[in-house]
Motif scaffolding. Sequence first.
Motif, mmCIF file in Angstrom:
data_model
loop_
_atom_site.group_PDB
_atom_site.id
_atom_site.type_symbol
_atom_site.label_atom_id
_atom_site.label_comp_id
_atom_site.label_asym_id
_atom_site.label_seq_id
_atom_site.Cartn_x
_atom_site.Cartn_y
_atom_site.Cartn_z
ATOM 1 N N LEU A 80 0.844 -1.193 0.000
ATOM 2 C CA LEU A 80 0.000 0.000 0.000
ATOM 3 C C LEU A 80 0.871 1.231 0.000
ATOM 4 O O LEU A 80 1.977 1.207 0.545
ATOM 5 C CB LEU A 80 -0.781 0.094 1.313
ATOM 6 C CG LEU A 80 -1.876 -0.887 1.620
ATOM 7 C CD1 LEU A 80 -2.391 -0.578 3.010
ATOM 8 C CD2 LEU A 80 -2.984 -0.758 0.612
ATOM 9 N N PHE B 207 0.390 5.399 1.012
ATOM 10 C CA PHE B 207 -0.454 6.482 1.489
ATOM 11 C C PHE B 207 0.005 7.738 0.761
ATOM 12 O O PHE B 207 1.076 8.258 1.029
ATOM 13 C CB PHE B 207 -0.292 6.625 3.004
ATOM 14 C CG PHE B 207 -1.231 7.606 3.602
ATOM 15 C CD1 PHE B 207 -2.592 7.374 3.593
ATOM 16 C CD2 PHE B 207 -0.760 8.772 4.167
ATOM 17 C CE1 PHE B 207 -3.471 8.283 4.132
ATOM 18 C CE2 PHE B 207 -1.634 9.682 4.712
ATOM 19 C CZ PHE B 207 -2.985 9.443 4.694
ATOM 20 N N GLU B 208 -0.789 8.182 -0.212
ATOM 21 C CA GLU B 208 -0.369 9.283 -1.089
ATOM 22 C C GLU B 208 -0.273 10.583 -0.296
ATOM 23 O O GLU B 208 -1.266 11.040 0.267
ATOM 24 C CB GLU B 208 -1.376 9.455 -2.238
ATOM 25 C CG GLU B 208 -1.540 8.236 -3.125
ATOM 26 C CD GLU B 208 -0.379 8.022 -4.073
ATOM 27 O OE1 GLU B 208 0.449 8.945 -4.193
ATOM 28 O OE2 GLU B 208 -0.299 6.929 -4.668
ATOM 29 N N TRP C 259 -3.884 12.259 0.398
ATOM 30 C CA TRP C 259 -4.231 11.453 1.565
ATOM 31 C C TRP C 259 -5.092 10.264 1.177
ATOM 32 O O TRP C 259 -5.988 9.859 1.894
ATOM 33 C CB TRP C 259 -4.940 12.311 2.631
ATOM 34 C CG TRP C 259 -4.309 13.638 2.777
ATOM 35 C CD1 TRP C 259 -3.074 13.898 3.271
ATOM 36 C CD2 TRP C 259 -4.838 14.891 2.359
ATOM 37 N NE1 TRP C 259 -2.815 15.227 3.201
ATOM 38 C CE2 TRP C 259 -3.888 15.870 2.650
ATOM 39 C CE3 TRP C 259 -6.036 15.270 1.788
ATOM 40 C CZ2 TRP C 259 -4.083 17.205 2.371
ATOM 41 C CZ3 TRP C 259 -6.243 16.608 1.508
ATOM 42 C CH2 TRP C 259 -5.265 17.548 1.805
ATOM 43 N N LEU D 243 -5.193 6.155 0.144
ATOM 44 C CA LEU D 243 -4.474 4.884 0.136
ATOM 45 C C LEU D 243 -4.583 4.302 -1.262
ATOM 46 O O LEU D 243 -5.685 4.217 -1.813
ATOM 47 C CB LEU D 243 -5.142 3.882 1.072
ATOM 48 C CG LEU D 243 -4.920 3.962 2.572
ATOM 49 C CD1 LEU D 243 -5.711 2.844 3.245
ATOM 50 C CD2 LEU D 243 -3.452 3.817 2.902
ATOM 51 N N THR D 244 -3.457 3.908 -1.834
ATOM 52 C CA THR D 244 -3.536 3.203 -3.104
ATOM 53 C C THR D 244 -2.877 1.845 -2.946
ATOM 54 O O THR D 244 -1.894 1.679 -2.223
ATOM 55 C CB THR D 244 -2.863 3.984 -4.253
ATOM 56 O OG1 THR D 244 -1.526 4.285 -3.881
ATOM 57 C CG2 THR D 244 -3.591 5.276 -4.552
ATOM 58 N N GLN E 258 -11.624 4.341 2.939
ATOM 59 C CA GLN E 258 -10.817 3.333 2.252
ATOM 60 C C GLN E 258 -10.340 2.332 3.290
ATOM 61 O O GLN E 258 -9.909 2.723 4.380
ATOM 62 C CB GLN E 258 -9.617 3.976 1.613
ATOM 63 C CG GLN E 258 -9.982 4.995 0.568
ATOM 64 C CD GLN E 258 -8.720 5.472 -0.064
ATOM 65 O OE1 GLN E 258 -7.986 6.238 0.533
ATOM 66 N NE2 GLN E 258 -8.442 4.974 -1.244
ATOM 67 N N ASN F 1 -8.350 4.692 5.709
ATOM 68 C CA ASN F 1 -8.233 6.146 5.658
ATOM 69 C C ASN F 1 -9.620 6.712 5.398
ATOM 70 O O ASN F 1 -10.338 6.236 4.522
ATOM 71 C CB ASN F 1 -7.281 6.570 4.537
ATOM 72 C CG ASN F 1 -7.126 8.061 4.483
ATOM 73 O OD1 ASN F 1 -6.698 8.672 5.457
ATOM 74 N ND2 ASN F 1 -7.505 8.675 3.374
ATOM 75 N N VAL G 73 -4.489 13.370 9.776
ATOM 76 C CA VAL G 73 -3.588 13.531 8.636
ATOM 77 C C VAL G 73 -3.728 14.915 8.005
ATOM 78 O O VAL G 73 -2.762 15.509 7.558
ATOM 79 C CB VAL G 73 -3.880 12.424 7.591
ATOM 80 C CG1 VAL G 73 -3.113 12.663 6.313
ATOM 81 C CG2 VAL G 73 -3.550 11.054 8.157
ATOM 82 N N SER H 29 -8.873 14.418 7.063
ATOM 83 C CA SER H 29 -8.483 13.036 6.769
ATOM 84 C C SER H 29 -7.831 12.429 7.999
ATOM 85 O O SER H 29 -7.059 13.091 8.689
ATOM 86 C CB SER H 29 -7.473 12.988 5.627
ATOM 87 O OG SER H 29 -8.136 13.038 4.402
ATOM 88 N N GLY I 38 -6.228 8.435 9.487
ATOM 89 C CA GLY I 38 -5.948 7.021 9.314
ATOM 90 C C GLY I 38 -6.519 6.244 10.485
ATOM 91 O O GLY I 38 -6.824 6.807 11.544
ATOM 92 N N CYS J 216 -6.348 2.057 12.342
ATOM 93 C CA CYS J 216 -5.849 0.679 12.323
ATOM 94 C C CYS J 216 -6.567 -0.090 13.427
ATOM 95 O O CYS J 216 -6.611 0.365 14.577
ATOM 96 C CB CYS J 216 -4.334 0.660 12.543
ATOM 97 S SG CYS J 216 -3.636 -1.000 12.390
#
Length: 187
Positions: A11, A13-14, A18, A20-21, A58, A75, A107, A152, A154, A156
């Motif tokens: 992954l 995190f751009e 912000w 996730l790709t 995401q 995200n 973020v 934005s 994140g 977990c």
Amino acid sequence: MSQIPIHTPLLVFEPNNWFLTGKEVNTSLKTIGQLKGVFIDENSRIAMNQDLPVYSVQTFQPSDDSAPGGLSIGNTTIYPGKVGNEFFMTRGHLHAKADRTEFYWGVNGNGLILLMNNDGDCRVEKMFAGSIHYIDRFHAHRVVNTGSVPLSFGACWPSDAGHNYEIIEQLGFTTRVMDSKHGPVLI
Ligand code: PAN
Ligand code: ZN
């Protein structure tokens, strides 16, 4: 030359938007039309463009691993806006396995996280780029964008946590964040 392969990460995190790709990132959008009953002023919500995005989420769950011990990452971006005087926010939930904890980290943007225990007591923390928030066991959690730019953050959490939205639909959060001429107020 080394025989050990070097892989690209699962992954990214751009840093510019912000997002996730990655191959198995799941992206979903919540619009005004999908948030019935979430905001206090239901008449204002109905009068708005039902396709207006409120937040995007995401998530990435490695190899569909929902066995105990697995982690998921996500995200969320909450757009700036209000329904009536109430700031855009997430639906909020308790984990279906309510003893599962979670970290959120800010973020971009500014807002508040509401952490509500079983007695309905809400702890409210400021969220901003760099802030870190621990969501303890048995705490419902919701984030509110009180700023004028996208917020934005994140997240977990244990993959087996699950999401219980029904409890919030039935009982709601005891604290709401409204705009006023003096800025955001908690009611
Ligand atoms: C987050 C949330 C996300 C969207 O990934 O699911 O921010 O909020 P709602 O799920 O309340 O709409 C998380 O807390 N996962 O456990
Ligand atoms: Zn959660």
